[in-house]
Scaffold this motif. Structure first.
Motif, PDB file in Angstrom:
ATOM      1  N   ASN A 313      -0.339  -0.299   4.967  1.00  0.00           N
ATOM      2  CA  ASN A 313       0.179  -1.333   5.478  1.00  0.00           C
ATOM      3  C   ASN A 313       1.489  -1.534   5.511  1.00  0.00           C
ATOM      4  N   ASP A 314       2.205  -2.717   5.919  1.00  0.00           N
ATOM      5  CA  ASP A 314       3.457  -3.029   5.698  1.00  0.00           C
ATOM      6  C   ASP A 314       4.093  -2.779   4.396  1.00  0.00           C
ATOM      7  N   PHE A 315       3.311  -3.301   3.660  1.00  0.00           N
ATOM      8  CA  PHE A 315       3.812  -3.335   2.048  1.00  0.00           C
ATOM      9  C   PHE A 315       3.986  -1.846   1.797  1.00  0.00           C
ATOM     10  N   TRP A 316       3.047  -1.028   1.971  1.00  0.00           N
ATOM     11  CA  TRP A 316       3.204   0.315   1.305  1.00  0.00           C
ATOM     12  C   TRP A 316       4.149   1.169   2.445  1.00  0.00           C
ATOM     13  N   TYR A 317       4.411   0.721   3.461  1.00  0.00           N
ATOM     14  CA  TYR A 317       5.756   1.277   4.422  1.00  0.00           C
ATOM     15  C   TYR A 317       6.914   1.144   3.733  1.00  0.00           C
ATOM     16  N   GLY A 318       7.130  -0.352   3.436  1.00  0.00           N
ATOM     17  CA  GLY A 318       8.142  -0.285   2.482  1.00  0.00           C
ATOM     18  C   GLY A 318       8.591   0.173   1.403  1.00  0.00           C
ATOM     19  N   PHE A 319       7.608   0.151   0.801  1.00  0.00           N
ATOM     20  CA  PHE A 319       7.827   0.664  -0.769  1.00  0.00           C
ATOM     21  C   PHE A 319       7.791   2.119  -0.837  1.00  0.00           C
ATOM     22  N   GLN A 320       7.344   2.754   0.230  1.00  0.00           N
ATOM     23  CA  GLN A 320       7.759   4.275   0.744  1.00  0.00           C
ATOM     24  C   GLN A 320       9.327   4.507   0.845  1.00  0.00           C
ATOM     25  N   ILE A 321       9.746   3.718   1.656  1.00  0.00           N
ATOM     26  CA  ILE A 321      10.938   3.956   1.904  1.00  0.00           C
ATOM     27  C   ILE A 321      12.002   3.640   0.869  1.00  0.00           C
ATOM     28  N   PHE A 322      11.572   2.498   0.107  1.00  0.00           N
ATOM     29  CA  PHE A 322      12.224   1.932  -0.982  1.00  0.00           C
ATOM     30  C   PHE A 322      12.359   3.073  -2.152  1.00  0.00           C
ATOM     31  N   GLY A 323      10.983   3.638  -2.415  1.00  0.00           N
ATOM     32  CA  GLY A 323      11.006   4.748  -3.437  1.00  0.00           C
ATOM     33  C   GLY A 323      11.671   5.973  -3.128  1.00  0.00           C
ATOM     34  N   PHE A 324      11.490   6.359  -1.697  1.00  0.00           N
ATOM     35  CA  PHE A 324      12.281   7.529  -1.392  1.00  0.00           C
ATOM     36  C   PHE A 324      13.697   7.514  -1.632  1.00  0.00           C
ATOM     37  N   CYS A 325      14.236   6.376  -1.101  1.00  0.00           N
ATOM     38  CA  CYS A 325      15.728   6.290  -1.173  1.00  0.00           C
ATOM     39  C   CYS A 325      16.172   6.206  -2.667  1.00  0.00           C
ATOM     40  N   LEU A 326      15.389   5.224  -3.742  1.00  0.00           N
ATOM     41  CA  LEU A 326      15.673   5.544  -5.039  1.00  0.00           C
ATOM     42  C   LEU A 326      15.961   6.641  -5.642  1.00  0.00           C
ATOM     43  N   THR A 327      15.022   7.559  -5.245  1.00  0.00           N
ATOM     44  CA  THR A 327      14.964   9.048  -6.160  1.00  0.00           C
ATOM     45  C   THR A 327      16.492   9.601  -5.502  1.00  0.00           C
ATOM     46  N   PHE A 328      17.007   9.414  -4.561  1.00  0.00           N
ATOM     47  CA  PHE A 328      18.417  10.080  -4.239  1.00  0.00           C
ATOM     48  C   PHE A 328      19.561   9.281  -4.769  1.00  0.00           C
ATOM     49  N   VAL A 329      19.185   7.938  -5.001  1.00  0.00           N
ATOM     50  CA  VAL A 329      20.164   7.089  -5.916  1.00  0.00           C
ATOM     51  C   VAL A 329      20.445   7.254  -7.011  1.00  0.00           C
ATOM     52  N   ASN A 330      19.472   7.833  -7.965  1.00  0.00           N
ATOM     53  CA  ASN A 330      19.493   8.452  -9.074  1.00  0.00           C
ATOM     54  C   ASN A 330      20.508   9.613  -9.584  1.00  0.00           C
ATOM     55  N   SER A 331      20.838  10.215  -8.318  1.00  0.00           N
ATOM     56  CA  SER A 331      21.549  11.270  -8.590  1.00  0.00           C
ATOM     57  C   SER A 331      23.168  10.806  -8.435  1.00  0.00           C
TER      58      SER A 331
END
Length: 398
Positions: A313-331
């Protein structure tokens, strides 16, 4: 499986980008047409390229690229340029920065566009290389954090270990093992990652880049997600937690009396404790940042592939993008942590990055202030070995 089969790593490598499905019946049609999983159903509906995500994600990745290249590049240059900075913790930090900067240079430019473009335009070789570099960089990060934590543990349990023997050679050997292991563990992503064609409702075909071969679905995605969580997150976090719990236990039990203490001076004891704690805090900040940046991604992958009744749903859609971006922020955030937590690195940051601005005096822990002068006098009354040990620990990133 969840109603949308799109949720795993393929989104991270650039697939057909669209919003979540409105008709669950499209799942079966998509799987029949393409025999793939991730973002499969999304090819049938409106593209993300028309929404704000298509603008915000590339902007964020542009910031990650600039901050990451400058920050990690400065860390590497600082340690390479200054011999007094080439101690064991800093060598490991350079290894961490090298892994991050490689990921930023290779993967970020391609990953920045996956929420904008509706099809993967870079070809299969770039698809394989993109996934390979992501896993390799992740391995370098987690194994280096384990090595840093182990080094800090040994600095408290056996302080003499950091000033005896060929520490530089030992550190380089550890770095070599870390990189070799990371290269080997990333090989499956090079082998199995590939591009596939998917037919959309309007009759057009698009390309997706996925780490999951259609012939091995659905077992391989589940195995890959679980193995990645265990090897690159659960085991490292538990191991690092063990080292820090043992450090805390030793410090509490000793009652602020460090192992191998030769001097009875209370000031000497406090200095040794403060020096080691300061470096341990820097390493702990790296670990904390890593957990915050990677936990959402692992939670999302495990939910998607193992919760068969889950609804995308919308929650998991937003959570997907959030988690994806954070993995690159870590760098790109570790150099920022160094700037705020390490006065020694901050001094060189100011020197190399802000040389055009008016110079601001930065505290140097090795300056002969009255307090430090009294401390050095006390230490000189102890053995020469103890004096060397205190200075060595004081210089470690602090």
């Amino acid at each position: 499986m969840p109603s949308d089969q799109s949720a795993g790593d393929s989104m991270a490598s650039g697939v057909l980008n669209t919003t979540h499905v409105s008709d669950p019946s499209e799942v079966l049609e998509c799987n029949q047409l393409a025999n793939i999983t991730e973002n499969c159903t999304k090819v049938f509906v409106q593209g993300i390229s028309e929404g704000p995500v298509a603008i915000l994600v590339p902007i964020l990745f542009g910031i990650i690229f600039i901050v990451g290249v400058i920050g990690n590049g400065t860390v590497i240059f600082t340690v390479a340029r200054n011999k007094n900075m080439r101690n064991v913790p800093n060598i490991l930090i350079v290894s961490l920065s090298l892994g991050d900067i490689l990921l930023i240079l290779v993967s970020v430019p391609f990953s920045a566009t996956i929420y904008t473009l509706k099809s993967w335009p870079y070809g299969e070789t770039i698809c394989k290389f993109n996934y390979y570099m992501q896993t390799m960089s992740l391995g370098v990060s987690v194994f280096t954090l384990i090595a840093l934590s182990a080094d800090r543990y040994m600095a408290i349990v056996d302080p003499m270990s950091n000033i005896t023997g060929k520490t530089f050679g030992k550190a380089m050997t550890v770095v070599g093992v870390i990189w070799a292991s990371s290269f080997l563990l990333a090989i499956p992503d090079w082998i199995f990652s590939s591009t596939s064609d998917v037919q959309m409702v309007d009759g057009h075909f698009g390309h997706i880049c996925t780490p999951y071969p259609p012939s091995l679905y659905p077992k391989y995605p589940k195995i890959r997600g679980l193995v990645s969580f265990v090897v690159f997150f659960a085991i490292p976090v538990v191991t690092i937690g063990f080292f820090y719990l043992m450090m805390a236990y030793i410090l509490i039990r000793s009652g602020q009396s460090m192992p191998c203490e030769c001097s009875k001076s209370a000031m000497n004891q406090q200095r040794q404790i403060a020096a080691r704690k300061k470096v341990a805090k820097v390493v702990f900040s790296f670990v904390f940042i890593f957990i915050i940046c990677w936990l959402p991604r692992h939670v999302y992958i495990l939910w998607f592939f193992y919760d068969e009744d889950g609804v995308y749903n919308d929650f998991w859609y937003g959570f997907q993008i959030f988690g994806f971006c954070l993995t690159f922020v870590n760098s790109c955030v570790n150099p920022l942590a160094l700037y705020f937590l390490s006065s020694q690195f901050r001094k060189f940051y100011n020197k190399y990055l802000f040389c055009c601005f008016p110079k601001v005096r930065v505290y140097n822990p090795l300056e002969q202030t009255s307090t430090m002068h009294n401390f050095n006098s006390t230490v000189r009354r102890a053995s020469s070995t103890t004096n060397t040990m205190v200075h060595s620990m004081s210089q470690s990133m602090c």
